[in-house]
Design an enzyme around this catalytic site. Structure first.
Site, PDB file in Angstrom:
ATOM      1  N   LYS A   1     -16.413  48.099  25.314  1.00 54.47           N
ATOM      2  CA  LYS A   1     -15.283  47.250  24.899  1.00 54.47           C
ATOM      3  C   LYS A   1     -15.511  46.636  23.402  1.00 54.47           C
ATOM      4  CE  LYS A   1     -14.680  46.806  29.646  1.00 54.47           C
ATOM      5  NZ  LYS A   1     -15.191  46.507  31.241  1.00 54.47           N
ATOM      6  N   SER A  42     -13.363  39.661  34.513  1.00 52.64           N
ATOM      7  CA  SER A  42     -12.766  40.365  33.716  1.00 52.64           C
ATOM      8  C   SER A  42     -11.489  40.364  34.108  1.00 52.64           C
ATOM      9  CB  SER A  42     -13.153  41.545  34.342  1.00 52.64           C
ATOM     10  OG  SER A  42     -13.279  41.927  35.624  1.00 52.64           O
ATOM     11  N   HIS A  60     -17.282  41.065  29.130  1.00 51.95           N
ATOM     12  CA  HIS A  60     -16.096  40.312  27.923  1.00 51.95           C
ATOM     13  C   HIS A  60     -16.374  39.725  27.395  1.00 51.95           C
ATOM     14  CE1 HIS A  60     -13.195  42.977  30.492  1.00 51.95           C
ATOM     15  NE2 HIS A  60     -13.873  43.482  31.400  1.00 51.95           N
TER      16      HIS A  60
HETATM   17  C1  LIG Z   1     -15.770  47.359  32.391  1.00 51.58           C
HETATM   18  C2  LIG Z   1     -16.989  45.954  33.410  1.00 51.58           C
HETATM   19  C3  LIG Z   1     -17.636  47.116  33.301  1.00 51.58           C
HETATM   20  C4  LIG Z   1     -17.942  48.506  33.183  1.00 51.58           C
HETATM   21  O1  LIG Z   1     -18.392  48.776  32.267  1.00 51.58           O
HETATM   22  P1  LIG Z   1     -18.401  50.565  31.678  1.00 51.58           P
HETATM   23  O2  LIG Z   1     -18.905  50.346  30.370  1.00 51.58           O
HETATM   24  O3  LIG Z   1     -16.633  50.578  31.377  1.00 51.58           O
HETATM   25  O4  LIG Z   1     -18.555  51.135  33.099  1.00 51.58           O
HETATM   26  C5  LIG Z   1     -18.863  46.234  33.824  1.00 51.58           C
HETATM   27  N1  LIG Z   1     -18.812  45.084  34.373  1.00 51.58           N
HETATM   28  C6  LIG Z   1     -17.420  44.361  34.150  1.00 51.58           C
HETATM   29  C7  LIG Z   1     -16.811  42.651  34.307  1.00 51.58           C
HETATM   30  C8  LIG Z   1     -16.981  45.020  33.064  1.00 51.58           C
HETATM   31  O5  LIG Z   1     -14.964  43.735  33.030  1.00 51.58           O
END
Ligand SMILES: *Cc1c(COP(=O)(O)O)cnc(C)c1O
Length: 410
Positions: free
Chosen positions: A235, A176, A204
């Site tokens: 995302k 990330s 991602h």
């Molecule tokens: C954003 C993220 C999460 C968390 O996901 P949310 O739905 O925002 O709680 C988990 N793992 C990674 C690698 C992330 O970037």
């Protein structure tokens, strides 16, 4: 008792003070930030679907048909037809036998890891895995072995040391904060050799890579080899919530053991319907994924032309490492004054000494916007670190290479 004021002062002194900025209006490539129009370069709304008319309409319709809240955990009375339908569509998209929705990616990681790594066992975690994976490892009763970033040799050393107690290997698909891709083939091969399960977090990579945006696991052709693929709806899929794709038996196991699913209210119907509409758009219009990849290349080239190096990134996440947290914040504010918003990322999100501007591009940016922004960012970075070369190598996280590695980590 913690002295809150003293703690805050210390956080400030270390350059790690955080405050909430405010966006007015919907998410998009350009937003109003604390009242000023800026180009947004730090959102994970990669495909620009969070404010897409069809996604909004689906969420609004769902609110009218099914209401706003699910009212209870899925195991009590909160499980609704709309949840099941999205699970079926995600399983089909990911090529898995089953799918289980969770409240968020954070909750999914915490729940799945603590279900699959039990007392007396060992979970293996990449040193640059997301904080929700770190917290999942802490919540699990198992020991954690933190292996060097994307290093199968170190992972194998740990698996051997664990002497048959290895239960689970967990990794981000795309990291990330660095934008590089996990060596999934090697990880799966080691898991098979040492009889451990594999879990990949596609937060991602879903919607950004692999055939039709199906993710890093599909890109490597390992859908049948990875035990649990976790991803977020927050995302690329423009909404909120998360999923774990797995086989049917694993799904039943998670429903029976994952405490973050059992003890938390089911997702709101509008969030589920919004994600479903976004998934449909992704399937109908895979060109969005290609556009994102082209924009990532354009930004990488533009940064490089300005003398900035995005490190080991291979994706839409392009880190420009500044090093010192004060300097990274300073660069962020300078870029902001010129109308470019890419938030500085500091410890504990990234290892000490590797504070950075984490640039993320979206399919909804135009190449000329990206070229202009690269110039603004380069000037900001060069102003705060004029005499110094950009920090090239990333210092290792402190916890790597020891069993129970997250016990002490920040
Ligand atoms: C954003 C993220 C999460 C968390 O996901 P949310 O739905 O925002 O709680 C988990 N793992 C990674 C690698 C992330 O970037």
């Amino acid at each position: 008792m913690t002295d809150i004021a003293a703690q805050l002062e210390q956080i400030r002194d270390r350059g790690l003070y955080r405050r909430l900025r405010m966006i007015s209006g919907p998410q998009g490539p350009r937003v109003l930030l604390d009242g000023d129009p800026v180009l947004l370069l730090c959102s994970n709304n990669y495909l620009g679907l969070a404010d897409h008319p069809r996604v909004r309409e689906a969420a609004a319709d769902a609110a009218m048909r099914w209401g706003v809240g699910a009212g209870a955990s899925r195991l009590v009375s909160g499980n609704m037809t709309v949840h099941r339908r999205l699970e079926e569509q995600l399983a089909e998209f990911k090529g898995s036998g089953a799918c289980v929705l969770f409240g968020s990616g954070y909750l999914a990681n915490a729940g799945v890891i603590s279900s699959l790594a039990r007392a007396g066992e060992v979970v293996f975690s990449d040193e640059l895995n997301h904080a929700s994976i770190v917290d999942g490892c802490r919540l699990a009763r198992a020991e954690t072995f933190v292996y060097d970033h994307c290093d199968p040799d170190h992972l194998e050393w740990g698996l051997r040391e664990a002497g048959g107690r290895g239960a689970l290997i967990v990794t981000d698909g795309v990291f990330s904060m660095d934008g590089d891709i996990a060596p999934l083939e090697e990880i799966v091969e080691l898991a098979q050799r040492y009889d451990a399960r594999v879990m990949v977090d596609e937060a991602h990579s879903t919607g950004t890579m692999g055939p039709g945006g199906r993710g890093a696991v599909a890109d490597a052709g390992l859908e049948d080899e990875v035990d649990v693929v976790v991803g977020t709806l927050g995302k690329s899929l423009g909404s909120y919530g998360a999923y774990a794709c797995c086989d049917k038996r694993m799904a039943k196991y998670l429903v029976n053991t994952a405490r973050t699913l059992i003890f938390s209210t089911a997702l709101p119907p509008p969030a589920v319907a919004g994600a479903m509409a976004a998934l449909e758009l992704l399937v109908e219009q895979p060109g969005r994924v290609d556009k994102l990849a082209r924009n990532a290349e354009a930004m990488r080239d533009a940064l490089s032309a300005e003398g900035l190096d995005a490190g080991i990134s291979e994706t839409q996440i392009l880190p420009v490492v500044v090093g010192d947290p004060h300097a990274a914040m300073d660069a962020c504010e300078r870029a902001l004054r010129q109308g470019v918003f890419c938030q500085a990322i500091r410890p504990p999100t990234v290892p000490d000494g590797s504070s950075r501007l984490r640039i993320t591009v979206m399919a909804s940016h135009t190449p000329s916007e990206l070229r202009w922004a690269a110039g603004v960012i380069a000037r900001a970075v060069h102003e705060v670190a004029p005499q110094r070369e950009q920090v090239p190598a990333r210092p290792a996280a402190a916890s790597s290479g020891v069993f129970d590695g997250y016990a002490e980590a920040a």
